[in-house]
Write an enzyme that holds these catalytic residues in place. Structure first.
Site, mmCIF file in Angstrom:
data_model
loop_
_atom_site.group_PDB
_atom_site.id
_atom_site.type_symbol
_atom_site.label_atom_id
_atom_site.label_comp_id
_atom_site.label_asym_id
_atom_site.label_seq_id
_atom_site.Cartn_x
_atom_site.Cartn_y
_atom_site.Cartn_z
ATOM 1 N N GLU A 1 17.007 -18.473 -7.605
ATOM 2 C CA GLU A 1 16.557 -17.124 -8.062
ATOM 3 C C GLU A 1 16.089 -16.698 -9.512
ATOM 4 O O GLU A 1 14.998 -16.447 -9.834
ATOM 5 C CB GLU A 1 17.824 -15.893 -7.905
ATOM 6 C CG GLU A 1 17.579 -14.514 -8.527
ATOM 7 C CD GLU A 1 16.624 -14.039 -7.830
ATOM 8 O OE1 GLU A 1 16.045 -14.191 -6.684
ATOM 9 O OE2 GLU A 1 16.231 -12.680 -8.286
ATOM 10 N N LYS B 1 5.966 -4.363 -4.224
ATOM 11 C CA LYS B 1 7.279 -4.418 -4.093
ATOM 12 C C LYS B 1 7.828 -4.253 -2.738
ATOM 13 O O LYS B 1 8.681 -5.049 -2.318
ATOM 14 C CB LYS B 1 7.819 -2.906 -4.613
ATOM 15 C CG LYS B 1 9.238 -2.340 -4.688
ATOM 16 C CD LYS B 1 9.823 -3.380 -5.641
ATOM 17 C CE LYS B 1 11.411 -3.181 -5.741
ATOM 18 N NZ LYS B 1 12.070 -4.501 -6.321
ATOM 19 N N HIS C 1 15.989 -37.811 -6.734
ATOM 20 C CA HIS C 1 15.260 -38.582 -5.557
ATOM 21 C C HIS C 1 13.804 -38.201 -5.524
ATOM 22 O O HIS C 1 13.028 -38.121 -4.362
ATOM 23 C CB HIS C 1 16.029 -37.776 -4.007
ATOM 24 C CG HIS C 1 17.455 -38.132 -3.978
ATOM 25 N ND1 HIS C 1 17.578 -39.485 -3.697
ATOM 26 C CD2 HIS C 1 18.508 -37.554 -4.152
ATOM 27 C CE1 HIS C 1 18.811 -39.657 -3.627
ATOM 28 N NE2 HIS C 1 19.382 -38.599 -3.952
ATOM 29 N N GLU D 1 7.400 -15.203 -10.720
ATOM 30 C CA GLU D 1 6.915 -13.933 -10.414
ATOM 31 C C GLU D 1 6.266 -13.176 -11.437
ATOM 32 O O GLU D 1 5.152 -12.589 -11.324
ATOM 33 C CB GLU D 1 8.162 -13.327 -9.777
ATOM 34 C CG GLU D 1 7.807 -11.919 -9.337
ATOM 35 C CD GLU D 1 9.016 -11.100 -8.447
ATOM 36 O OE1 GLU D 1 9.962 -11.711 -8.734
ATOM 37 O OE2 GLU D 1 8.659 -10.353 -7.425
ATOM 38 N N ARG E 1 3.908 -0.148 -4.843
ATOM 39 C CA ARG E 1 3.766 -0.648 -3.481
ATOM 40 C C ARG E 1 2.201 -1.545 -3.386
ATOM 41 O O ARG E 1 1.791 -2.232 -2.297
ATOM 42 C CB ARG E 1 3.442 0.383 -2.645
ATOM 43 C CG ARG E 1 4.668 1.198 -2.238
ATOM 44 C CD ARG E 1 4.574 2.215 -1.332
ATOM 45 N NE ARG E 1 4.758 1.837 0.116
ATOM 46 C CZ ARG E 1 5.685 1.435 0.872
ATOM 47 N NH1 ARG E 1 6.814 1.437 0.328
ATOM 48 N NH2 ARG E 1 5.207 0.819 1.853
ATOM 49 N N ASN F 1 -1.561 1.960 5.901
ATOM 50 C CA ASN F 1 -0.716 1.022 5.290
ATOM 51 C C ASN F 1 -0.317 0.070 6.591
ATOM 52 O O ASN F 1 0.244 0.504 7.255
ATOM 53 C CB ASN F 1 0.418 1.589 4.450
ATOM 54 C CG ASN F 1 1.527 0.335 4.274
ATOM 55 O OD1 ASN F 1 1.322 -0.730 3.923
ATOM 56 N ND2 ASN F 1 2.913 1.114 4.214
ATOM 57 N N GLY F 2 -0.521 -1.289 6.316
ATOM 58 C CA GLY F 2 -0.043 -2.145 7.298
ATOM 59 C C GLY F 2 -1.567 -2.992 7.696
ATOM 60 O O GLY F 2 -2.532 -3.229 7.066
ATOM 61 N N LYS G 1 12.290 -15.494 -10.386
ATOM 62 C CA LYS G 1 11.849 -14.264 -11.441
ATOM 63 C C LYS G 1 10.795 -15.065 -12.479
ATOM 64 O O LYS G 1 10.206 -14.063 -12.736
ATOM 65 C CB LYS G 1 13.270 -14.218 -12.201
ATOM 66 C CG LYS G 1 14.219 -13.291 -11.584
ATOM 67 C CD LYS G 1 13.833 -11.661 -11.283
ATOM 68 C CE LYS G 1 13.107 -11.751 -10.062
ATOM 69 N NZ LYS G 1 14.143 -11.558 -8.901
ATOM 70 N N TRP H 1 -2.791 -2.840 -1.672
ATOM 71 C CA TRP H 1 -2.470 -4.272 -1.839
ATOM 72 C C TRP H 1 -3.376 -4.955 -0.966
ATOM 73 O O TRP H 1 -3.376 -4.544 0.101
ATOM 74 C CB TRP H 1 -0.920 -4.460 -1.647
ATOM 75 C CG TRP H 1 -0.527 -5.902 -1.753
ATOM 76 C CD1 TRP H 1 -0.134 -6.553 -3.198
ATOM 77 C CD2 TRP H 1 -0.188 -6.940 -0.781
ATOM 78 N NE1 TRP H 1 0.068 -7.741 -3.009
ATOM 79 C CE2 TRP H 1 -0.077 -7.906 -1.440
ATOM 80 C CE3 TRP H 1 -0.403 -6.871 0.437
ATOM 81 C CZ2 TRP H 1 0.366 -9.126 -1.148
ATOM 82 C CZ3 TRP H 1 0.051 -7.986 1.235
ATOM 83 C CH2 TRP H 1 0.151 -9.153 0.506
ATOM 84 N N CYS I 1 0.946 -1.293 0.038
ATOM 85 C CA CYS I 1 -0.014 -0.039 0.191
ATOM 86 C C CYS I 1 0.794 1.346 0.191
ATOM 87 O O CYS I 1 1.847 1.336 0.691
ATOM 88 C CB CYS I 1 -1.022 0.107 1.263
ATOM 89 S SG CYS I 1 -2.120 -1.199 1.384
HETATM 90 O O1 M6R Z 1 12.824 -5.173 0.093
HETATM 91 P P1 M6R Z 1 13.237 -6.739 0.314
HETATM 92 O O2 M6R Z 1 14.587 -6.954 -0.155
HETATM 93 O O3 M6R Z 1 13.287 -6.978 1.741
HETATM 94 O O4 M6R Z 1 12.208 -7.685 -0.207
HETATM 95 C C1 M6R Z 1 12.209 -8.824 -0.309
HETATM 96 C C2 M6R Z 1 11.255 -9.831 -1.167
HETATM 97 O O5 M6R Z 1 9.956 -9.319 -0.889
HETATM 98 C C3 M6R Z 1 11.741 -9.529 -2.756
HETATM 99 O O6 M6R Z 1 13.171 -9.764 -2.967
HETATM 100 C C4 M6R Z 1 10.984 -10.387 -3.703
HETATM 101 O O7 M6R Z 1 11.186 -11.609 -3.356
HETATM 102 C C5 M6R Z 1 10.998 -9.613 -4.997
HETATM 103 N N1 M6R Z 1 9.825 -9.261 -5.513
HETATM 104 C C6 M6R Z 1 11.404 -10.754 -6.022
HETATM 105 O O8 M6R Z 1 11.843 -10.334 -7.302
#
Ligand code: M6R
Length: 609
Positions: free
Chosen positions: A482, A604, A505, A489, A27, A100-101, A486, A74, A2
Site C-alpha cells: 500500500e 477516483k 531472489h 500514484e 471522477r 460515462n462508460g 501511494k 477521464w 467521468c
Molecule cells: O472504489 P474502489 O475501492 O473500488 O477503488 C479501487 C481502486 O481503484 C482504488 O483503491 C485505487 O487503487 C486508489 N486510487 C488508490 O489510492
C-alpha cells in the site's frame, strides 16, 4: 470514471452544471464541457483540461438556458482533446449526449452510421449514441432513446437532450452510477451525490436498465420496455461540508486527518461494551452457516485489494478458513473454483468499481455467498451483494485512498473476530485483547498525526529520488504494498514493494548506494528475520528508513532513520504503520509540486473495465 450532470428547472442551467462538475472532477479531469438549451437551440462549450479552462471560456461566452447537461472526462476512447470532450452531438446538433462508460460495439455501429452518411468529428465511442438518436428520432424522444439502447451494448450512464423537446432530459444507466436529485420545480441529474447535495437531499438512485424522463416537475421511471417503476426516495444524510476541503490544502490531507474519526465511526456500534465480542447487526449468519464456509475469496482493486491481503491474514489466523485474494480484473478470467460453501467478499470504497462489480456478479453466478465491504450506501456493489458491511469513512474525494483503506482494515479485523467467534476458533481472552486494541486505534492514529515534521523532512530529503523500495514481512509486506502504491500514484516516484525475504531472489541487484528503502518492522514474530533483510540492503549502502513500534530499542542500530508508531498488537499494527506511509507520499507529492488530489491519468471511481 467521468462525471455527468444534468439540470432542468427555472434557473440558469450552467450555474448548477459548473458547480456540479466541480464536485465530480475527482471522477476524471481530462476535459470538461456543457450543453445548454435556450428554448430554441442547443449550444455546446467544451475544452481539454480541467474545469477551470471551461470556466474561462464561459466567462467570455455565457450559455443562457434552463435545461442543460455537462461532463468531466477521464479519457478511454480517444486521447484528451477538445473534439473528444463531451457533450457529443449528431450531424445536425439537434441531439446531444453525455456518457460515462464504454459502448463496446461502437466500431460496428460507427461503420454502419458512416455508410448511411453520418459525419463523425471525434474518436470517441460516445458519439455513435448521438448519431443513433438522430437516426431513430421520429417525433418521439423516448421511443428514439429506447431504440438507441436496443442498439448499443456495454456499460454506461447516459444523459440525452434534444432541441425538439426542450422540456425534458432522458437518462439511463447500465453498470455505471446515476442519481436523480429531486427539487421543488427543478430536478438534477448526477453521477454522484456530492454534485447535488447543496440543492437537495432527496434522491432516486437509478438501477441498471432503468430509464428516467425528467422534467422540471416530474421524474418518470420505467424499465426499457416502458413498464413504470415506483422508486423509493433515498434521503442523503451526510453533511455537505464533508465533501469540502474544510481549510486543508488538499482533500488528501483532510482525509488523512479524518482517520481517527472514520475508524471510530466504523467500529463503535459494532464492538460490545465489555469488549467480549463483535456484532454486525447487518449480517445474518448463524453458527451453522459460518461453520459451513470452506473457503473465502476476497476480490478488490488497488488499495482495496491491499486491504484484502491484510484481511486474508486476519481471517486465516483467527477464523481458520482458507482465503484467496484476487485482483478483481483477473478474477473472472481464471475459472475460479467457487461453490455454495464459498464466501466471496468484495471490497470497494466507491462501490462502483466495474471490475469488482463484475467479479461480484460472477461469484454470485457461480453460487457463492457474497458480501461487500463498501463506503457508499446505495452503490451498485452494495445493491448487488447478499450482505453489506459499510465503512463509515464519509465521502473520500482525493483520488488516493487513505481513510477508506484504514476503515477497510478495521472492518476486516472486526469481521475476522466475528467469524472466529461464530466458528469458535478464538479464545475469549484473545477476542477481548483484540477488541480493546481496536478501541485504542483512533487515539493512536491521532498520536502519529500530532508529529508529522520528521516525516515531512524525510519526504523533502528523499522526494526527488526516482526509485524507492518498501520491504516487510507478513502483515508488514501487505502494508509495504500500500505504501508503494501511494507513492507511485501521487508523487510519480517509481516504488516497489517486496516481501523482505524475497529481495535476494533478484531485486537486491537494484539496491545501490543511496537508494531509499522503507523497511517495516512492526511484526514481532518475524522481527529478527526482518532485521537480517535490513542488514542485506544496508550492506549495499541503501538509505533505510525503519518503521517500528515504540519500545523497539534495537532498530536504530540498523537503520538510518526511524519512524515509531504507538505500540500495538501485531494484527493492528498495519492500521497504524500505513499512516506514516500516507504522509510520506503526501509530502513527497507536495515537494515535487504534483497535483495531489488529481494525479495524472487517474480518476477516483473506475467504472470501466
Ligand atoms: O472504489 P474502489 O475501492 O473500488 O477503488 C479501487 C481502486 O481503484 C482504488 O483503491 C485505487 O487503487 C486508489 N486510487 C488508490 O489510492
Amino acid at each position: 470514471m467521468c462525471g455527468i450532470v444534468g439540470y432542468i428547472g427555472p434557473k440558469q442551467a450552467s450555474t448548477f452544471l459548473i458547480d456540479g462538475l466541480s464536485k465530480l472532477e475527482y471522477r476524471g479531469y481530462d476535459s470538461a464541457g456543457i450543453a445548454v438549451h435556450d428554448g430554441n437551440q442547443i449550444t455546446i462549450e467544451k475544452t481539454i483540461g480541467r474545469l477551470a479552462n471551461l470556466e474561462k471560456k464561459l466567462d467570455k461566452h455565457q450559455l443562457q438556458g434552463s435545461l442543460g447537461i455537462g461532463h468531466t472526462r477521464w479519457a478511454t476512447h480517444g486521447r484528451p482533446s477538445d473534439v473528444n470532450s463531451h457533450p457529443h452531438s449528431d450531424c445536425t446538433g439537434n441531439f446531444v449526449v453525455v456518457h460515462n462508460g464504454i459502448i463496446e460495439n461502437y466500431m460496428y455501429l460507427k461503420e454502419q452510421l458512416i455508410a448511411k452518411g453520418h459525419i463523425f468529428t471525434s474518436e470517441t465511442d460516445t458519439e455513435v449514441v448521438a448519431h443513433l438518436l438522430e437516426e431513430h428520432y421520429d417525433g418521439d424522444f423516448e421511443v428514439a432513446v429506447k431504440k438507441v439502447l436496443d442498439d448499443i451494448s456495454g456499460s454506461y450512464a447516459l444523459v440525452f437532450m434534444t432541441k425538439f423537446e426542450p422540456g425534458k432530459i432522458i437518462c439511463t444507466k447500465q453498470d455505471n452510477p446515476l442519481v436523480i436529485g429531486l427539487g421543488e420545480g427543478e430536478n438534477f441529474i448526477a453521477s454522484d451525490i456530492p454534485a447535488i447535495i447543496n440543492h437537495t437531499r432527496r434522491t432516486y438512485i437509478l438501477s441498471d436498465g432503468e430509464m428516467a424522463v425528467v422534467t422540471k416537475d416530474s421524474v418518470w421511471v420505467t424499465n426499457r420496455q416502458g413498464v413504470p417503476i415506483t422508486k423509493k426516495v433515498f434521503e442523503v444524510h451526510w453533511d455537505a461540508e464533508a465533501a469540502e476541503k474544510g481549510g486543508y490544502e488538499h482533500f488528501m490531507s483532510k482525509e488523512i486527518y479524518e482517520q481517527p474519526k472514520a475508524v471510530r465511526e466504523t467500529m463503535t456500534s459494532r464492538l460490545a461494551k465489555d469488549n467480549s465480542h463483535v456484532t454486525f447487526e447487518e449480517l445474518k449468519w448463524s453458527k451453522g452457516e459460518m461453520a459451513a464456509i470452506t473457503k473465502v475469496m476476497i476480490v478488490a482493486c488497488g488499495t482495496a485489494y491491499h486491504a484484502g491481503i491484510v484481511g486474508k491474514y486476519y481471517i486465516e489466523s483467527l477464523a481458520r478458513i482458507p482465503v484467496e485474494v484476487d485482483v478483481a480484473s483477473e478474477f473472472r478470467y481464471r475459472s475460479p473454483l467457487v461453490d455454495e460453501n464459498t464466501l466471496a467478499i468484495v471490497i470497494s470504497q466507491s462501490g462502483e468499481t466495474l471490475d469488482t462489480l463484475a467479479a461480484l456478479k460472477e461469484a454470485k453466478r457461480l453460487g457463492a455467498k457474497t458480501m461487500a465491504i463498501t463506503n457508499v450506501v446505495g452503490s451498485s456493489i452494495s445493491r448487488e451483494a447478499d450482505q453489506v458491511v459499510y465503512t463509515w469513512a464519509g465521502p473520500e474525494i482525493a483520488v488516493a485512498s487513505t481513510k477508506a483503506y484504514t476503515t477497510q482494515l478495521i472492518s476486516m479485523a472486526m469481521l475476522a473476530i466475528y467469524m472466529a467467534g461464530l466458528r469458535e476458533t478464538i479464545t475469549a481472552e484473545r477476542s477481548q485483547e483484540l477488541i480493546s486494541g481496536l478501541r485504542n486505534v483512533p487515539a493512536q492514529i491521532h498520536e502519529i498525526l500530532e508529529d508529522v515534521e520528521p516525516i515531512k523532512t524525510f519526504a523533502q530529503q528523499y522526494g526527488f529520488n526516482e526509485d524507492v523500495f518498501f520491504i516487510g514481512r507478513s502483515l508488514d509486506y501487505a502494508v509495504a504494498l500500500e505504501g508503494a502504491l501511494k507513492l507511485k500514484e501521487i508523487s510519480y516516484i517509481h516504488a516497489e514493494a517486496y516481501a523482505a525475504g524475497e529481495l535476494k531472489h533478484g531485486t537486491l541487484a537494484l539496491i545501490t548506494e543511496g537508494v531509499p528503502v522503507i523497511a517495516l518492522a512492526t511484526q514481532h514474530d518475524v522481527y529478527e528475520k526482518t532485521l537480517s533483510n535490513i542488514k542485506e540492503v544496508k550492506a549495499r549502502d541503501a538509505v533505510v528508513i525503519g518503521i517500528a513500534q515504540q519500545g523497539d530499542d534495537q532498530i536504530k542500530k540498523y537503520v538510518d532513520h526511524t519512524i515509531f508508531i504507538p505500540a500495538a498488537d501485531k494484527f493492528l499494527a498495519p492500521i497504524l504503520a500505513v499512516i506514516p506511509l500516507q504522509l510520506l507520499s503526501y509530502y513527497a507529492a507536495v515537494t515535487r509540486g504534483c497535483d495531489v488530489d488529481k494525479p495524472r491519468n487517474l480518476a477516483k471511481s473506475v467504472t470501466v473495465e
